[in-house]
Write a protein that holds these residues in place. Structure first.
Motif, PDB file in Angstrom:
ATOM      1  N   GLU A   1       0.622 -12.373  -6.971  1.00 35.99           N
ATOM      2  CA  GLU A   1       1.280 -11.700  -7.790  1.00 35.99           C
ATOM      3  C   GLU A   1       2.343 -11.030  -7.110  1.00 35.99           C
ATOM      4  O   GLU A   1       1.930 -10.212  -6.084  1.00 35.99           O
ATOM      5  CB  GLU A   1       0.980 -10.978  -8.785  1.00 35.99           C
ATOM      6  CG  GLU A   1       0.266 -11.525 -10.495  1.00 35.99           C
ATOM      7  CD  GLU A   1      -0.646 -11.124 -10.869  1.00 35.99           C
ATOM      8  OE1 GLU A   1      -0.735 -12.196 -12.550  1.00 35.99           O
ATOM      9  OE2 GLU A   1      -0.986 -10.416 -10.982  1.00 35.99           O
ATOM     10  N   VAL A   2       3.390 -10.560  -7.355  1.00 34.38           N
ATOM     11  CA  VAL A   2       4.879  -9.746  -6.618  1.00 34.38           C
ATOM     12  C   VAL A   2       4.506  -8.294  -8.447  1.00 34.38           C
ATOM     13  O   VAL A   2       4.554  -8.437  -9.607  1.00 34.38           O
ATOM     14  CB  VAL A   2       5.657 -10.224  -6.698  1.00 34.38           C
ATOM     15  CG1 VAL A   2       6.681  -9.117  -6.122  1.00 34.38           C
ATOM     16  CG2 VAL A   2       6.023 -11.836  -5.546  1.00 34.38           C
ATOM     17  N   TYR A   3       4.481  -6.809  -7.381  1.00 34.71           N
ATOM     18  CA  TYR A   3       5.004  -6.143  -8.461  1.00 34.71           C
ATOM     19  C   TYR A   3       5.735  -4.845  -7.921  1.00 34.71           C
ATOM     20  O   TYR A   3       6.358  -4.979  -6.950  1.00 34.71           O
ATOM     21  CB  TYR A   3       3.303  -5.225  -8.674  1.00 34.71           C
ATOM     22  CG  TYR A   3       2.305  -5.991  -8.352  1.00 34.71           C
ATOM     23  CD1 TYR A   3       2.031  -6.406  -9.513  1.00 34.71           C
ATOM     24  CD2 TYR A   3       1.609  -6.459  -7.282  1.00 34.71           C
ATOM     25  CE1 TYR A   3       1.229  -7.736 -10.073  1.00 34.71           C
ATOM     26  CE2 TYR A   3       0.551  -7.194  -8.040  1.00 34.71           C
ATOM     27  CZ  TYR A   3      -0.036  -7.093  -9.205  1.00 34.71           C
ATOM     28  OH  TYR A   3      -1.015  -8.517  -9.692  1.00 34.71           O
ATOM     29  N   LYS A   4       6.533  -4.740  -9.094  1.00 39.32           N
ATOM     30  CA  LYS A   4       7.995  -3.499  -8.984  1.00 39.32           C
ATOM     31  C   LYS A   4       7.043  -2.255  -9.300  1.00 39.32           C
ATOM     32  O   LYS A   4       6.607  -2.361 -10.385  1.00 39.32           O
ATOM     33  CB  LYS A   4       8.949  -3.784  -9.522  1.00 39.32           C
ATOM     34  CG  LYS A   4      10.051  -2.672  -9.317  1.00 39.32           C
ATOM     35  CD  LYS A   4      11.092  -2.609 -10.494  1.00 39.32           C
ATOM     36  CE  LYS A   4      12.224  -2.509 -10.263  1.00 39.32           C
ATOM     37  NZ  LYS A   4      13.284  -2.257 -10.700  1.00 39.32           N
ATOM     38  N   THR A   5       6.878  -1.200  -8.506  1.00 46.57           N
ATOM     39  CA  THR A   5       6.362  -0.046  -9.040  1.00 46.57           C
ATOM     40  C   THR A   5       7.477   1.410  -9.417  1.00 46.57           C
ATOM     41  O   THR A   5       8.007   1.176  -7.820  1.00 46.57           O
ATOM     42  CB  THR A   5       4.934  -0.135  -8.508  1.00 46.57           C
ATOM     43  OG1 THR A   5       4.829   0.878  -6.878  1.00 46.57           O
ATOM     44  CG2 THR A   5       3.978  -1.242  -8.028  1.00 46.57           C
ATOM     45  N   THR A   6       6.735   2.669  -9.501  1.00 51.96           N
ATOM     46  CA  THR A   6       6.954   3.788  -9.187  1.00 51.96           C
ATOM     47  C   THR A   6       6.655   4.122  -7.690  1.00 51.96           C
ATOM     48  O   THR A   6       5.789   3.515  -6.924  1.00 51.96           O
ATOM     49  CB  THR A   6       6.302   4.515 -10.295  1.00 51.96           C
ATOM     50  OG1 THR A   6       5.794   4.953 -10.364  1.00 51.96           O
ATOM     51  CG2 THR A   6       7.324   3.746 -11.580  1.00 51.96           C
TER      52      THR A   6
END
Length: 350
Positions: free
Chosen positions: A127-132
């Motif tokens: 998976e790939v995550y965009k985070t703060t």
């Protein structure tokens, strides 16, 4: 060694063959001086920078680092207790957080309309995550089979991301099926390109890293790492192959740009017949013409008739350089993979 000859020999060995040669054969003893590098790119090695109490802040593999606009250094590790360690430039720990990931690998910082975000790849979960910057997940991109881009049996083990000029997300499936996948900023699938091949120019054998090259402002391109063929490959933003940058002897990690310069951590060093040296690695620095000008920890970059000659580790300073982070003073920070759980080294520009 000519690139064509290298590919032919590599194909003969087979896709998964990684032959090891004893370290003593390939590397010299460390020099008395702690200054490494060549030309105008020389550095003093600081191995103590960033060292912490491993009981409180353990690391496993130190995979990648980025610096935000506040000059904080974010370091990603696949130790689930604290996936993210946040330092200042002196090596003081400012903060830490975790997503409890065991396959945390790729770390990209992107400024979106004045707000900075992180993109993290996990090859274990696929998976790939965009985070703060505080670790709150805002977007998750799952296995491409869910959008019809992969079959159920296709492996998806993402290793890196980069963000295009319009916000499109590019994902390098470097430990999986060897595609680069393009998504919109909202996570909608657009296309894939590449795939696995040891000989075809527009395909990959371990597309380990990817970055956006904006040195030509009018014609931004993608630079993809093809680690097992010792080269960076240039593609258009819609996935058309353009050219290759061959770095003989260097099994590179992702490309990192700072102005006109291109930096990369070399994870493995190799001599002829691509025998990999255990516990090896160095840093390679290329200029705006994609010529190597310095190899901190490696041999002097030598060109004969405009052809770059094979490069190897010169002194046993590093074990598997996995990334390079460049700060605003042009110092370098080097995370290492499989290096005895060491914290990142700092290379202080001299």
């Amino acid at each position: 060694m000519e690139r064509k000859q290298f590919i032919q020999q590599a194909a003969t060995l087979g896709a998964g063959a990684l032959l090891l040669r004893p370290f003593s054969v390939l590397a010299k003893k460390a020099a008395n001086s702690d200054i490494i590098g060549h030309g105008h790119f020389k550095y003093r090695v600081n191995k103590e920078w960033g060292n912490l109490n491993p009981s409180d802040y353990p690391v496993n593999d130190c995979h990648e680092m980025v610096m935000d606009s506040q000059k904080r250094l974010f370091m990603l590790t696949n130790e689930p207790k604290n996936n993210m360690l946040i330092y200042d430039k002196s090596g003081k720990l400012l903060d830490s957080w975790t997503l409890k990931l065991t396959g945390a690998h790729g770390l990209t910082l992107h400024n979106e309309n004045g707000t900075e975000y992180l993109y993290i790849t996990d090859y274990d979960l696929g998976e790939v995550y965009k985070t703060t910057l505080e670790g709150k997940i805002l977007l998750t991109i799952r296995h491409p089979k869910y959008v019809g881009a992969y079959s159920d049996c296709d492996k998806f083990k993402p290793t890196e991301t980069c963000i295009g000029p319009n916000g499109d997300i590019y994902i390098a499936d470097g430990y999986g099926s060897q595609y680069v996948l393009q998504y919109t900023a909202k996570g909608e699938f657009i296309r894939k390109f590449g795939g696995e091949s040891m000989v075809k120019e527009d395909k990959f054998k371990q597309v380990h890293g990817i970055a956006l090259d904006t040195r030509d402002k009018a014609n931004p391109t993608l630079i993809c790492t093809e680690r097992m063929k010792n080269c960076f490959k240039r593609f258009t933003l819609d996935g058309q192959y353009l050219s290759s940058i061959y770095l003989p002897g260097a099994y590179m990690s992702r490309p990192v740009f700072d102005g006109e310069m291109l930096y990369t951590g070399v994870c493995w060093s190799a001599l002829v017949h691509h025998y990999l040296t255990p516990n090896s690695g160095f840093v390679a620095i290329l200029d705006g013409n994609n010529r190597v000008v310095s190899n901190p920890g490696g041999t002097y970059p030598r060109y004969v008739h405009n052809e770059l000659q094979e490069m190897v580790q010169a002194a046993p300073i590093f074990k598997h350089c996995h990334d390079v982070c460049v700060d605003d003073d042009k110092n370098l920070y080097i995370p290492q993979w499989n290096a005895g759980k060491v914290y990142p080294y700092k290379l202080e520009r001299v």
